[in-house]
Design a protein around this motif. Sequence first.
Motif, PDB file in Angstrom:
ATOM      1  N   ALA A 190     -22.677  53.454  -4.216  1.00  0.00           N
ATOM      2  CA  ALA A 190     -21.994  52.600  -3.242  1.00  0.00           C
ATOM      3  C   ALA A 190     -22.787  51.329  -2.973  1.00  0.00           C
ATOM      4  O   ALA A 190     -22.227  50.225  -2.900  1.00  0.00           O
ATOM      5  N   HIS A 191     -24.086  51.472  -2.821  1.00  0.00           N
ATOM      6  CA  HIS A 191     -24.942  50.316  -2.549  1.00  0.00           C
ATOM      7  C   HIS A 191     -24.827  49.276  -3.651  1.00  0.00           C
ATOM      8  O   HIS A 191     -24.671  48.070  -3.381  1.00  0.00           O
ATOM      9  N   GLU A 194     -21.222  47.634  -3.973  1.00  0.00           N
ATOM     10  CA  GLU A 194     -20.959  46.633  -2.941  1.00  0.00           C
ATOM     11  C   GLU A 194     -21.719  45.336  -3.202  1.00  0.00           C
ATOM     12  O   GLU A 194     -21.282  44.264  -2.800  1.00  0.00           O
ATOM     13  N   LYS A 195     -22.838  45.418  -3.896  1.00  0.00           N
ATOM     14  CA  LYS A 195     -23.593  44.216  -4.293  1.00  0.00           C
ATOM     15  C   LYS A 195     -23.077  43.639  -5.619  1.00  0.00           C
ATOM     16  O   LYS A 195     -23.509  42.563  -6.028  1.00  0.00           O
ATOM     17  N   TRP A 196     -22.178  44.344  -6.267  1.00  0.00           N
ATOM     18  CA  TRP A 196     -21.693  44.006  -7.624  1.00  0.00           C
ATOM     19  C   TRP A 196     -22.890  43.815  -8.552  1.00  0.00           C
ATOM     20  O   TRP A 196     -22.994  42.856  -9.311  1.00  0.00           O
ATOM     21  N   LYS A 238     -15.594  41.860  -5.538  1.00  0.00           N
ATOM     22  CA  LYS A 238     -15.735  42.495  -4.233  1.00  0.00           C
ATOM     23  C   LYS A 238     -15.360  43.962  -4.352  1.00  0.00           C
ATOM     24  O   LYS A 238     -14.307  44.305  -4.904  1.00  0.00           O
ATOM     25  N   ALA A 239     -16.225  44.835  -3.842  1.00  0.00           N
ATOM     26  CA  ALA A 239     -15.988  46.283  -3.887  1.00  0.00           C
ATOM     27  C   ALA A 239     -15.925  46.842  -2.477  1.00  0.00           C
ATOM     28  O   ALA A 239     -16.801  46.566  -1.656  1.00  0.00           O
ATOM     29  N   THR A 240     -14.880  47.626  -2.200  1.00  0.00           N
ATOM     30  CA  THR A 240     -14.681  48.205  -0.872  1.00  0.00           C
ATOM     31  C   THR A 240     -14.409  49.689  -1.006  1.00  0.00           C
ATOM     32  O   THR A 240     -13.483  50.096  -1.731  1.00  0.00           O
ATOM     33  N   TRP A 256     -12.222  53.566  -4.533  1.00  0.00           N
ATOM     34  CA  TRP A 256     -12.807  52.232  -4.442  1.00  0.00           C
ATOM     35  C   TRP A 256     -11.768  51.181  -4.755  1.00  0.00           C
ATOM     36  O   TRP A 256     -10.988  51.331  -5.711  1.00  0.00           O
TER      37      TRP A 256
END
Length: 259
Positions: A190-191, A194-196, A238-240, A256
């Motif tokens: 996840a980390h 979210e930073k791509w 962008k990842a959510t 995701w």
Amino acid sequence: MLPSLFIAHGAPLLAIENNEYTKFLSQLGQTLPCPKAVVLFSAHWESKMQKVSEVDQYSTIYDFGGFDPALYTIQYPARGNQEIAQEIEDLFTKNGIFFENETTRGLDHGAWVVLRMLYPNADIPVIAMSVNPNLSPEEQYKIGKALSVLRENDILIIASGGTVHNLRALKWIDNGQADQWALEFDDWLAHHLEKWDLPSLFHYDSLAPNAEFAVPPYGNEHFIPIFYAMGAADNQQKATLLHRSFRYGNLSHSVWQFG
């Protein structure tokens, strides 16, 4: 513009269960804008060459055994779309991606379990896509990236698999608790999503904690669809995380959204 999605399809029983995750997926289908079509990469369709489905009317594949008989009565009679399949093939040709078309294969449970919860009426055209676990993550990402333009035309791209998927580690007597090693891997993932952070993600197998348990060599086909979904949103990095839960100790139910 529609996002691309990575959706865990869990165990086949998910298709007849009523729980936190099935409720979320049903709601997700109602909140997303109605797509013109769905392009779906399934962990349960592996091939050495990228496959693009040109099926007009899909059959339902029961690619599992020993489960509740009710599962084998489910039908998901989705139709295909030859025009969009041809558009995909043109994009692959333009981007130097080799492919083959497939004219007979039905939808496996990696596809229909998810689609049935999102679009229960089977009224959205589907173009089924294979995955190749033998490619590098960079190559899998490139395949998704070639299709990113489809999102501008109201086409939803879904990759179906699971971020933590180790069948040998499952605890079928489910106490509702997630194993620490699975949480550590998924938190790392996840980390970096979210930073791509593509350099780290492309080397997840050597960098992520407990990667050898979360994504065992014999089961990486469930993890790698996430790179296809990410690539499809390369133009909107962008990842959510929309949902995360676990079953059977360590089987992840993650959704995701990319883009």
